[in-house]
Write a protein that holds these residues in place. Sequence first.
Motif, PDB file in Angstrom:
ATOM      1  N   VAL A 146       0.843  -1.204   0.000  1.00 27.71           N
ATOM      2  CA  VAL A 146       0.000   0.000   0.000  1.00 27.71           C
ATOM      3  C   VAL A 146       0.875   1.249   0.000  1.00 27.71           C
ATOM      4  CG1 VAL A 146      -1.840   1.225   1.204  1.00 27.71           C
ATOM      5  CG2 VAL A 146      -1.772  -1.280   1.249  1.00 27.71           C
ATOM      6  N   GLU A 147       0.530   2.173  -0.862  1.00 30.88           N
ATOM      7  CA  GLU A 147       1.240   3.448  -0.917  1.00 30.88           C
ATOM      8  C   GLU A 147       0.407   4.597  -0.370  1.00 30.88           C
ATOM      9  OE1 GLU A 147       2.396   3.813  -4.998  1.00 30.88           O
ATOM     10  OE2 GLU A 147       3.832   2.153  -4.880  1.00 30.88           O
TER      11      GLU A 147
ATOM     12  N   GLY B 292      -1.628   1.153  -4.675  1.00 35.14           N
ATOM     13  CA  GLY B 292      -0.309   0.584  -4.421  1.00 35.14           C
ATOM     14  C   GLY B 292       0.130  -0.332  -5.533  1.00 35.14           C
ATOM     15  N   GLU B 293       0.964  -1.312  -5.183  1.00 36.80           N
ATOM     16  CA  GLU B 293       1.580  -2.197  -6.178  1.00 36.80           C
ATOM     17  C   GLU B 293       1.417  -3.654  -5.751  1.00 36.80           C
ATOM     18  OE1 GLU B 293       6.061  -3.195  -7.984  1.00 36.80           O
ATOM     19  OE2 GLU B 293       5.740  -1.472  -6.639  1.00 36.80           O
ATOM     20  N   ILE B 294       1.097  -4.510  -6.703  1.00 36.99           N
ATOM     21  CA  ILE B 294       0.993  -5.940  -6.428  1.00 36.99           C
ATOM     22  C   ILE B 294       2.396  -6.526  -6.300  1.00 36.99           C
ATOM     23  CG2 ILE B 294       0.291  -8.182  -7.358  1.00 36.99           C
ATOM     24  CD1 ILE B 294      -2.082  -6.835  -8.639  1.00 36.99           C
ATOM     25  N   VAL B 295       2.660  -7.177  -5.162  1.00 34.61           N
ATOM     26  CA  VAL B 295       4.008  -7.714  -4.914  1.00 34.61           C
ATOM     27  C   VAL B 295       4.013  -9.222  -4.699  1.00 34.61           C
ATOM     28  CG1 VAL B 295       4.929  -5.540  -4.020  1.00 34.61           C
ATOM     29  CG2 VAL B 295       3.801  -7.130  -2.451  1.00 34.61           C
TER      30      VAL B 295
ATOM     31  N   LEU C  62      -1.771   9.689 -12.636  1.00 30.73           N
ATOM     32  CA  LEU C  62      -1.917  10.109 -11.247  1.00 30.73           C
ATOM     33  C   LEU C  62      -0.966   9.355 -10.331  1.00 30.73           C
ATOM     34  CD1 LEU C  62      -5.816  10.260 -10.883  1.00 30.73           C
ATOM     35  CD2 LEU C  62      -4.247  12.136 -11.419  1.00 30.73           C
ATOM     36  N   THR C  63      -0.464  10.041  -9.309  1.00 31.20           N
ATOM     37  CA  THR C  63       0.274   9.368  -8.254  1.00 31.20           C
ATOM     38  C   THR C  63      -0.711   8.593  -7.380  1.00 31.20           C
ATOM     39  OG1 THR C  63       0.062  11.177  -6.658  1.00 31.20           O
ATOM     40  CG2 THR C  63       1.919  11.289  -8.214  1.00 31.20           C
ATOM     41  N   SER C  64      -0.191   7.723  -6.535  1.00 33.50           N
ATOM     42  CA  SER C  64      -1.073   6.974  -5.635  1.00 33.50           C
ATOM     43  C   SER C  64      -1.828   7.907  -4.706  1.00 33.50           C
ATOM     44  CB  SER C  64      -0.262   5.962  -4.826  1.00 33.50           C
ATOM     45  OG  SER C  64       0.200   4.921  -5.657  1.00 33.50           O
TER      46      SER C  64
ATOM     47  N   VAL D 298      -3.632   9.372   3.815  1.00 32.45           N
ATOM     48  CA  VAL D 298      -2.572   8.795   4.635  1.00 32.45           C
ATOM     49  C   VAL D 298      -1.562   8.162   3.689  1.00 32.45           C
ATOM     50  CG1 VAL D 298      -1.965   7.110   6.405  1.00 32.45           C
ATOM     51  CG2 VAL D 298      -4.115   8.387   6.573  1.00 32.45           C
ATOM     52  N   SER D 299      -0.341   8.688   3.694  1.00 31.65           N
ATOM     53  CA  SER D 299       0.728   8.176   2.850  1.00 31.65           C
ATOM     54  C   SER D 299       1.486   7.099   3.617  1.00 31.65           C
ATOM     55  CB  SER D 299       1.666   9.306   2.449  1.00 31.65           C
ATOM     56  OG  SER D 299       2.760   8.810   1.708  1.00 31.65           O
ATOM     57  N   ILE D 300       1.701   5.967   2.956  1.00 33.84           N
ATOM     58  CA  ILE D 300       2.315   4.831   3.634  1.00 33.84           C
ATOM     59  C   ILE D 300       3.622   4.473   2.932  1.00 33.84           C
ATOM     60  CG2 ILE D 300       2.055   2.408   4.295  1.00 33.84           C
ATOM     61  CD1 ILE D 300      -0.990   2.979   4.370  1.00 33.84           C
ATOM     62  N   ARG D 301       4.691   4.478   3.702  1.00 36.75           N
ATOM     63  CA  ARG D 301       5.995   4.129   3.167  1.00 36.75           C
ATOM     64  C   ARG D 301       6.435   2.844   3.820  1.00 36.75           C
ATOM     65  NH1 ARG D 301       4.622   7.071  -0.078  1.00 36.75           N
ATOM     66  NH2 ARG D 301       5.476   9.071  -0.745  1.00 36.75           N
TER      67      ARG D 301
END
Length: 329
Positions: free
Chosen positions: A42-43, A77-80, A126-128, A321-324
């Motif tokens: 999740v981003e 986000g991105e599938i990992v 678009l960004t996340s 909420v930005s998630i790193r």
Amino acid sequence: MTTTTQETMRAAVFRRFGPPDVLEVVEVPRPVPARGEVLVRVEATSVNGGELAQRQGRLRRIARTRFPSFPGIDFAGEIVALGAGITDVTLGDRVWGTVDERGPVGSAAEYLVVESWRVAGTPQHLTSIEAVTLLAGGATALVGLRDKVRLRAGERLLVRGAAGGVGSIAVQVGVMLGARVTALAHPASADFVRALGADEVIDYREPIEDLGRYDVIFDTRGTSLWRLRTRLAPGGRMVTIAFDLDRPWRSLGAIAVSGLLGPRRIRFFLGHPTGALFEDLRKIAEARHLRPVVDSVYPLEQIAEAHGALESGGVHGKVVVSIRSSSAA
């Protein structure tokens, strides 16, 4: 869904009802996708009004909350990682989607697992952080206006709560569908709402009886629904995505009784969107019919402050909420 204790992740959680400071960020096992599921790093996620009500305990009379409870509905986000049997998405795909609001999984976390049919590709431009502001509100507004009341070009649309996370997208969807849009909002939000395409902005404090007549009313507040319905023109339709949390059974009862009114009933729905709907939304966003509505951005560690910001009011669009992630997938 299965889990492993070999790796952990950060996730937001609350263990009792209360103000924003009941939220905390803890280490929990990182989930592993089962058959038909994907693991998403999740981003970004956003704070939604229903999450505030759940955390405050205002929904406990009509819905059970299990503790610990994990907040977060939408995500980008991105599938990992892929579970067995997945053929419709691949590793590295950038996706957006929502979790089941009735389930145990929240999107305010570094990773989550969801069924593959719950995700779709994000708008490429678009960004996340930008994308997630369109997701839950966009899906709700699109279903409400396009599918539930079938808004037509040239009709008069009233959007109540037009500066909020759903209302700000409903204004844009109304413009896209060719309606003449009137927005109910605070005067301080007038310029923001006009920039989204509203033809007229009316102070939300105006008495309902003084409002004009509208072919379609899209409500995000849930209060005074019966009085608001009187503002429908002949042949008008009304949809609401909320009910009065202070008088839930009375409010839901009014909605139910309105079903006797045929087309002029109060349509109430809770979204259960799918990847197909998110794919529609992606195409609409990429056609530039929707613009992101980022009010403010908080890191995961400050999710309590993010909830507080939305709770305090005056928000234009979405609190994000930005998630790193602290570790690689």
